[in-house]
Design a protein around this motif. Structure first.
Motif, short mmCIF file in Angstrom:
data_model
loop_
_atom_site.label_atom_id
_atom_site.label_comp_id
_atom_site.label_asym_id
_atom_site.label_seq_id
_atom_site.Cartn_x
_atom_site.Cartn_y
_atom_site.Cartn_z
N GLU A 410 -6.44 2.68 -3.89
CA GLU A 410 -7.41 3.10 -2.88
C GLU A 410 -6.68 3.13 -1.53
O GLU A 410 -6.34 2.08 -0.98
N VAL A 411 -6.43 4.32 -1.01
CA VAL A 411 -5.73 4.46 0.26
C VAL A 411 -6.73 4.35 1.40
O VAL A 411 -7.72 5.09 1.44
N GLN A 412 -6.47 3.44 2.31
CA GLN A 412 -7.30 3.29 3.50
C GLN A 412 -6.46 3.68 4.71
O GLN A 412 -5.50 2.98 5.07
N THR A 413 -6.79 4.80 5.34
CA THR A 413 -6.03 5.34 6.45
C THR A 413 -6.52 4.74 7.76
O THR A 413 -7.70 4.88 8.10
N LEU A 414 -5.62 4.08 8.49
CA LEU A 414 -5.97 3.33 9.69
C LEU A 414 -4.89 3.53 10.75
O LEU A 414 -3.85 4.12 10.48
N ASP A 415 -5.13 3.04 11.96
CA ASP A 415 -4.07 2.98 12.96
C ASP A 415 -3.29 1.69 12.75
O ASP A 415 -3.77 0.75 12.12
N TRP A 416 -2.06 1.65 13.31
CA TRP A 416 -1.20 0.50 13.06
C TRP A 416 -1.81 -0.80 13.58
O TRP A 416 -1.67 -1.86 12.93
N ALA A 417 -2.45 -0.77 14.72
CA ALA A 417 -3.03 -2.00 15.28
C ALA A 417 -4.04 -2.60 14.31
O ALA A 417 -4.09 -3.82 14.12
N THR A 418 -4.83 -1.75 13.66
CA THR A 418 -5.82 -2.24 12.69
C THR A 418 -5.12 -2.77 11.44
O THR A 418 -5.50 -3.81 10.89
N VAL A 419 -4.09 -2.05 10.98
CA VAL A 419 -3.33 -2.52 9.82
C VAL A 419 -2.74 -3.91 10.10
O VAL A 419 -2.81 -4.81 9.26
#
Length: 540
Positions: A410-419
């Motif tokens: 399951e790919v969850q696409t986020l910004d780096w700060a959230t990751v």
């Protein structure tokens, strides 16, 4: 295409590149000036700056920020040698167990207070509670104490071969010095204010988190007398104002640089390298060895399914470094794949021992290993940092290969700060946890075993991936106690074999991602990550 609102208006970056149109101003023109020293020096960083504390933070952009405003006791020069920076020098006892350090005179914090040995002792203890190398050094330390206003001692309880290497560690987490009152802050909690002793002052009132960070030259800074060399030597700030900016779209970054709206890109957009190389107004860095980048996959060893070694082995067999790195379209002289050295190929501790079977990864073999592992189609949460120009395309290839190997991804696409926030979670995936995170590190982080994210955090519980291999413990202890380079190298070969066998931190490929800056900048230090001291604008 979305362009940051501070660019002034929405334009098509591709059109700008083709027509050479001027980009809208990337920052407010409140005080225009023609004086070269007062024109802001603008660096476009890879991701937006969210965390300012270099001990609490875990991102390269936080490290870049810290080198502007803080300083270090010891610094690495361009040849990889460690030299005194805030220190006047040091002495070592005959038995090698006591190090006596002396600060150079005249050092001041940004608030005007003198830098003291007590400040340095407190800073080292805070760093030592957070960093993998620091933890090991503190574990071998009997006492760390101030012996005067400008002198302190580190007394070891047992041999430790890399004391100076540790104090000069150039990247995450770097032992930056700060006032003792701030160093009293728990290491995982950001400090309440930014007070350093470095060549630039942080302008807090102009900071826009994730978008713009502003600095002013520190008029009270006293640089060393010798020329700047890597991170060492005289850190002379020749510009009155500097800025870190975030431009997420690679085409817009290239356009901004070509049109002179920004001066320096931390990483050149790889798709535009041929064009940038042809532009005589630009200079590309020439990173190699320790300055190259290694891709990897951070694996959550504490949660199913990757708490199972056979499942991790299936994952590792699915990762084809050639295919992952090829997504960037780099020329052959900018890649070094396959490389199965946890400490990076081309560095002083390079070793590919144990990597023979991984040189030719096969999806069919990965599927067979996964079937044999007893994997029961558990959900694999893959955190994809889409705002990183370097990680984003590699992440898509990695996710695709993991899916094709038979994992339920399951790919969850986020910004780096959230990751970066999410991967601190130790919860199961059903409660917001994670399984895999594609990452990149430079040789500054990877080439030293004790700081290496796939080796140095073994069984410490202080990194998100939580790997623990009992067989690796005595090898790391042997390495840290040894000071002879050849004996250290022999131990690293054994360490590499164990780290690959346990699949601590599977590698996805080594490559160069050069910085690029405008040719009118003189004195740029081509070190592997951006430092903004020593830079002048050519007179017009």
């Amino acid at each position: 295409m979305r362009i940051r609102t501070w660019l002034g208006r929405k334009v098509l970056a591709s059109a700008l590149l083709g027509a050479g149109l001027a980009l809208a101003p990337v920052a407010a023109r409140a005080q225009p000036t023609d004086r070269a020293a007062e024109k802001p020096l603008r660096l476009v960083v890879n991701v937006g700056l969210q965390v300012l504390d270099p001990i609490a933070g875990t991102s390269f952009v936080t490290r870049n920020f810290a080198y502007m405003v803080f300083d270090t006791l010891v610094a690495m020069d361009s040849q990889g040698q460690y030299r005194p920076q805030m220190l006047q020098g040091w002495e070592v006892s005959a038995d090698g167990l006591t190090y006596r350090f002396t600060l150079r005179p005249g050092l001041e914090w940004h608030d005007g207070q003198p830098v003291t040995a007590e400040d340095c002792v407190a800073s080292l203890k805070r760093w030592g509670a957070r960093d993998s190398t620091g933890r090991r050094l503190m574990g071998a330390t009997k006492e760390l104490r101030a012996t005067g206003p400008d002198s302190f001692e580190l007394e070891l309880s047992r041999p430790y071969g890399g004391v100076i290497d540790a104090l000069g560690k150039p990247s995450l987490h770097t032992p930056f010095m700060m006032p003792a009152r701030l160093a009293a802050t728990p290491p995982t909690q950001p400090v309440a204010e930014i007070v350093g002793s470095g060549p630039f002052l942080f302008v807090k009132e102009e900071w826009v988190p994730g978008e713009r960070t502003v600095f002013r030259r520190n008029p009270r800074y006293r640089p060393r007398d010798e020329p700047a060399d890597g991170l060492a030597g005289g850190k002379v700030a020749h510009v009155e104002r500097a800025e870190f900016l975030t431009i997420t779209d690679p085409a817009t970054r290239a356009a901004a640089l070509q049109n002179g709206e920004v001066d320096y890109l931390e990483y050149a957009p790889l798709d535009y390298l041929p064009m940038l190389r042809r532009d005589r107004k630009l200079v590309l860095a020439k990173p190699g060895g320790i300055a190259q980048i290694m891709g990897a996959v951070a694996v959550n060893h504490a949660q199913p399914p990757f708490n199972s070694l056979p499942v991790r082995q299936a994952l590792q067999m699915a990762l084809d470094q050639r295919e992952v790195v090829a997504v960037h379209g780099l020329p052959p002289d900018m890649t070094r794949v396959p490389c199965q050295s946890m400490t990076m190929c081309g560095t002083r501790y390079s070793s590919e021992a144990g990597g023979e079977a991984l040189r030719e990864p096969e999806l069919e073999r990965a599927r067979a290993l996964l079937k044999q592992s007893g994997y029961n189609n558990e959900r694999v949460v893959f955190l994809h940092p889409a705002d990183s120009a370097l990680i984003n395309p590699m992440a898509m290839v990695v996710a695709d290969r993991v899916k094709r190997a038979g994992f339920n991804v399951e790919v969850q696409t986020l910004d780096w700060a959230t990751v970066a926030q999410r991967w601190l979670s130790r919860a199961p995936v059903e409660q917001g946890g994670w399984s895999l995170v594609p990452v990149i590190y430079t040789g500054f982080d990877m080439s030293e075993p004790l700081s290496n994210p796939g080796i140095g955090y073994n069984c410490t519980g202080s990194a998100p991936w939580l790997y623990c291999d009992e067989a690796l413990k005595p090898l790391l202890e042997r390495f840290e106690a040894e000071s002879a380079l050849e004996k250290r190298r022999a131990t690293v070969a054994e360490i590499n074999r164990r780290a690959l066998a346990n699949v601590n931190f599977p590698l996805t490929g080594q490559f160069s991602s050069p910085a690029v800056w405008r040719a009118e900048l003189e004195g740029v230090i081509d070190f592997g990550f951006p430092v903004l001291w020593n830079i002048r604008r050519a007179a017009r």
